[in-house]
Enzyme design. Sequence first.
Site, short mmCIF file in Angstrom:
data_model
loop_
_atom_site.label_atom_id
_atom_site.label_comp_id
_atom_site.label_asym_id
_atom_site.label_seq_id
_atom_site.Cartn_x
_atom_site.Cartn_y
_atom_site.Cartn_z
N HIS A 82 0.85 -1.19 0.00
CA HIS A 82 0.00 0.00 0.00
C HIS A 82 0.88 1.23 0.00
O HIS A 82 1.83 1.33 0.77
CB HIS A 82 -0.90 0.01 1.24
CG HIS A 82 -1.77 1.23 1.30
ND1 HIS A 82 -2.97 1.30 0.65
CD2 HIS A 82 -1.58 2.44 1.89
CE1 HIS A 82 -3.50 2.49 0.84
NE2 HIS A 82 -2.68 3.20 1.59
N ASP A 161 -15.06 3.26 7.13
CA ASP A 161 -13.97 4.17 6.77
C ASP A 161 -14.38 5.07 5.61
O ASP A 161 -14.07 6.25 5.58
CB ASP A 161 -12.71 3.38 6.39
CG ASP A 161 -11.66 4.32 5.82
OD1 ASP A 161 -11.21 5.20 6.56
OD2 ASP A 161 -11.36 4.23 4.61
N ARG A 168 -14.27 13.42 7.22
CA ARG A 168 -13.00 14.02 7.63
C ARG A 168 -12.51 15.00 6.57
O ARG A 168 -11.94 16.05 6.88
CB ARG A 168 -11.93 12.93 7.86
CG ARG A 168 -12.16 12.13 9.14
CD ARG A 168 -11.31 10.88 9.15
NE ARG A 168 -9.91 11.18 8.97
CZ ARG A 168 -9.04 10.39 8.33
NH1 ARG A 168 -9.43 9.24 7.82
NH2 ARG A 168 -7.78 10.73 8.21
N SER A 183 -7.58 4.29 9.18
CA SER A 183 -8.27 4.30 7.89
C SER A 183 -7.57 3.37 6.89
O SER A 183 -8.18 2.49 6.29
CB SER A 183 -8.29 5.74 7.37
OG SER A 183 -8.60 5.80 6.01
N LYS A 187 -8.68 -0.97 5.74
CA LYS A 187 -8.87 -1.49 4.37
C LYS A 187 -7.88 -2.62 4.07
O LYS A 187 -8.22 -3.60 3.41
CB LYS A 187 -8.72 -0.34 3.35
CG LYS A 187 -9.92 0.59 3.39
CD LYS A 187 -9.73 1.83 2.56
CE LYS A 187 -8.77 2.79 3.20
NZ LYS A 187 -8.91 4.19 2.88
N1 URA Z 1 -5.50 7.37 2.77
C1 URA Z 1 -6.50 6.72 3.41
O1 URA Z 1 -6.96 5.68 2.95
N2 URA Z 1 -6.97 7.24 4.55
C2 URA Z 1 -6.50 8.37 5.10
O2 URA Z 1 -6.96 8.77 6.15
C3 URA Z 1 -5.47 9.05 4.42
C4 URA Z 1 -4.98 8.53 3.25
#
Ligand code: URA
Length: 433
Positions: A82, A161, A168, A183, A187
């Site tokens: 990621h 999320d 947010r 967050s 995932k």
């Molecule tokens: N990428 C994400 O998936 N979440 C965040 O809070 C910031 C960047």
Amino acid sequence: MRIYDIIQKKKQGEALTKEEIEFFVDGFTSGNIHDYQASALMMAIWFNGMTDEEITDLTLAMAHSGDMIDLSGIDGFTVDKHSTGGVGDKTTLIVAPIVAACGGKVAKMSGRGLGHTGGTIDKLESILGFDTALSKEDFVKTVNEHGLCVVGQTGNLAPADKKLYALRDVTATVDSIPLIASSIMSKKLAAGSQGIVLDVKTGSGAFMKTVEASSELAQKMVSIGNSAGRKTVALITDMDVPLGNAIGNSLEVIEAINVLNGNQKDDLFEVSVALASNMLSLVHSKSVEECEKMTLEAVGNGSALQKLKAMVTAQGGNGEWIETPDLFPKAEHSFEIICENDGFISFMDAQKIGTASVVLGAGRESKDDEIDFSAGILLRKKTGDKVQKGDILATLYSNKKDSFSSAEKLLKGALEFSSDYTKTNNAVIKVIK
Ligand code: URA
């Protein structure tokens, strides 16, 4: 339990219990807790932070708010990567084929471009016919047959999320380490891989602008991953300059092919090798040094490039384009940015360069915009390079000729020059285990 009391508790700087966090996440996902209450809680977290235990509880609650992808049908060790997002970051297109060529299983869910940063799904869709919406069965089958498959994120992956991130984004609470860590990791945990390598970007084109902040974020994410039973490692990598030279969807696929052909040994190559070696180290439980040898071999003998071609073909794309990148359609217009100074490039604002590529059509200015796959920028000079008046600094590509003047302004505004050589950052700054 009442959400009012939970907000009040966090406002006073106290740690929330697992039950309180789960009450909030369940209630918010189902719509019983309102956006204004969630916003107030996010702001309280922004000011007062969270303990490691709270961050892990929030991550797990968000991961379990939707589908937990079951990859048990895949034969072998599954490993994911990621990136926290950057400009010119096409490493998935390089790293996934290398890892697959060396025996790892990459079952990857990727995203689309966001703001000034590009997304792997948009890049892959620049290949004629490429399908990023395979069924679960075809996803698993492709990984079992070829070692890799990249699809878009399903709608029900960590829905808490998704809702919270949108909130947010409009309440100035994105830039909070506990909230970013939970967050991203919610995932990754929901996506099911056994190993996770995180590429945490730092610098002008990244969310986190300093190595200290990036390291703190990386540390939190590594500890969440490990405590959830996933082997997790993070690399802190430089995003003070765009990665590689190409920015824009098909331009980036072509550059990834060039790296896999062994023809480009630059910052992009270096970050890709480090990511692939660390992923393989999780897969094979061998040292990163041993895995680096395997990585270089897979590039040298062409097996990694063949894996990219196999994945493209298996996902409905035209594999010939991987062997003959000239087949990618070209933008109708191009425009050269000419240097007006003698000296050295001392700084490039990667975020502004990313925004220039969006203006050219390579990204979306609003959610429903169509992408121009051939649009983008090829950088001819980067930070640390010596330049002379009249040199070509970059070439812009677009099907909208009238976009060149604003993209040129952005690009020129992104560059700083000096009469002395400026030392560039290392591409890979550190590894956090
Ligand atoms: N990428 C994400 O998936 N979440 C965040 O809070 C910031 C960047």
